[in-house]
Design an enzyme around this catalytic site. Structure first.
Site, mmCIF file in Angstrom:
data_model
loop_
_atom_site.group_PDB
_atom_site.id
_atom_site.type_symbol
_atom_site.label_atom_id
_atom_site.label_comp_id
_atom_site.label_asym_id
_atom_site.label_seq_id
_atom_site.Cartn_x
_atom_site.Cartn_y
_atom_site.Cartn_z
ATOM 1 N N ILE A 154 -20.114 20.355 -33.576
ATOM 2 C CA ILE A 154 -19.987 21.583 -34.374
ATOM 3 C C ILE A 154 -21.263 22.391 -34.162
ATOM 4 O O ILE A 154 -22.370 21.852 -34.249
ATOM 5 C CB ILE A 154 -19.781 21.241 -35.865
ATOM 6 N N HIS A 212 -8.216 24.481 -27.708
ATOM 7 C CA HIS A 212 -7.820 23.495 -28.725
ATOM 8 C C HIS A 212 -6.380 23.079 -28.450
ATOM 9 O O HIS A 212 -5.526 23.934 -28.188
ATOM 10 C CB HIS A 212 -7.955 24.113 -30.121
ATOM 11 N N GLU A 223 -1.731 19.225 -19.425
ATOM 12 C CA GLU A 223 -1.289 19.975 -18.225
ATOM 13 C C GLU A 223 -1.240 21.468 -18.521
ATOM 14 O O GLU A 223 -1.610 22.292 -17.689
ATOM 15 C CB GLU A 223 0.105 19.508 -17.795
HETATM 16 C C1 GRF Z 1 -8.873 18.743 -24.475
HETATM 17 O O1 GRF Z 1 -7.647 18.290 -24.968
HETATM 18 C C2 GRF Z 1 -9.351 19.931 -25.263
HETATM 19 O O2 GRF Z 1 -8.332 20.763 -25.705
HETATM 20 C C3 GRF Z 1 -10.017 19.273 -26.438
HETATM 21 O O3 GRF Z 1 -10.658 18.140 -25.905
HETATM 22 C C4 GRF Z 1 -9.994 17.740 -24.721
HETATM 23 C C5 GRF Z 1 -11.011 17.743 -23.621
HETATM 24 O O4 GRF Z 1 -10.527 17.188 -22.424
HETATM 25 N N1 GRF Z 1 -10.886 20.198 -27.114
HETATM 26 P P1 GRF Z 1 -11.336 17.351 -21.072
HETATM 27 O O5 GRF Z 1 -12.740 16.814 -21.315
HETATM 28 O O6 GRF Z 1 -11.355 18.807 -20.698
HETATM 29 O O7 GRF Z 1 -10.608 16.514 -20.077
#
Ligand code: GRF
Length: 215
Positions: free
Chosen positions: A91, A108, A171
């Site tokens: 945060i 997100h 994906e």
């Molecule tokens: C993703 O699902 C993103 O939306 C969330 O954390 C995950 C990160 O995955 N905030 P990565 O490290 O980009 O593979």
């Protein structure tokens, strides 16, 4: 436009952004990748692509503010103009967020404002929703809030677990984040009030966030 990417882990969204930046017509370049965790797998992805990396370990700082000041210093020194949070699990203080207001994006894995926070996929399953997805938005001090740039809808399928749903949404994330960043870098997505206004190449404006059909 110089881009800074903040990560904490796997880095699959970072990889999608790196690939987007490699496209000849993409007007952004990743100048720096910062991880708050020393062993983050995403660091190796950046290094393999020849992108400068930095570890700023939050555990070495006495307060959130001093950690954020170091983050800000590194981004500014690298000439970063837009910050992309990509799986960054810290945060940020209000001061940092305000400094980068309308210049910081987050992805997100839900259709905000539904399912802010953690454990989103299990919570979506528990709620029985039939459609979920992912959102790219400008960062505001309140967690997972801020003007929405783009959203992708992803169906919940019979028999889904949190893992299968997360993989399907991931994906979509990999398609959505580059697309949203491209809009921002091109100046085609601007914050007006607390909404994002999109304008196409002809200058025609629309207030709705971009909707990408699910896979
Ligand atoms: C993703 O699902 C993103 O939306 C969330 O954390 C995950 C990160 O995955 N905030 P990565 O490290 O980009 O593979």
């Amino acid at each position: 436009m110089k881009i800074g990417v903040l990560i904490s882990g796997r880095g699959s969204n970072l990889k999608a952004l790196i690939e987007a930046c490699a496209e000849p017509d993409f007007r952004g370049k990743i100048a720096l990748v910062i991880s708050n965790r020393p062993g983050a797998a995403g660091l190796a992805i950046a290094e393999a692509a020849g992108i400068p990396t930095l570890v700023i370990d939050h555990k070495e700082f006495a307060s959130r503010e001093t950690f954020d000041a170091e983050l800000d210093h590194a981004l500014t020194k690298a000439g970063v103009e837009i910050v992309c949070n990509a799986g960054f699990m810290r945060i940020l203080s209000d001061g940092f967020v305000e400094k980068w207001r309308d210049r910081q994006l987050n992805i997100h894995p839900s259709l905000l404002p539904a399912f802010k926070g953690l454990h989103v996929h299990q919570r979506a399953l528990d709620a029985g929703v039939k459609i979920t997805g992912c959102t790219v938005h400008f960062v505001r001090p309140e967690m997972d809030e801020g003007p929405i740039v783009a959203q992708a809808a992803v169906p919940v399928l019979p028999g889904d677990t949190a893992e299968t749903l997360a993989a399907r949404i991931l994906e979509a994330e990999h398609r959505l984040y580059p697309l949203a960043l491209r809009l921002v870098v091109n100046g085609e997505a601007r914050v007006v009030g607390e909404h994002v206004v999109l304008s196409d190449a002809d200058g025609a404006e629309a207030t709705a966030p971009l909707f990408v059909p699910g896979i």
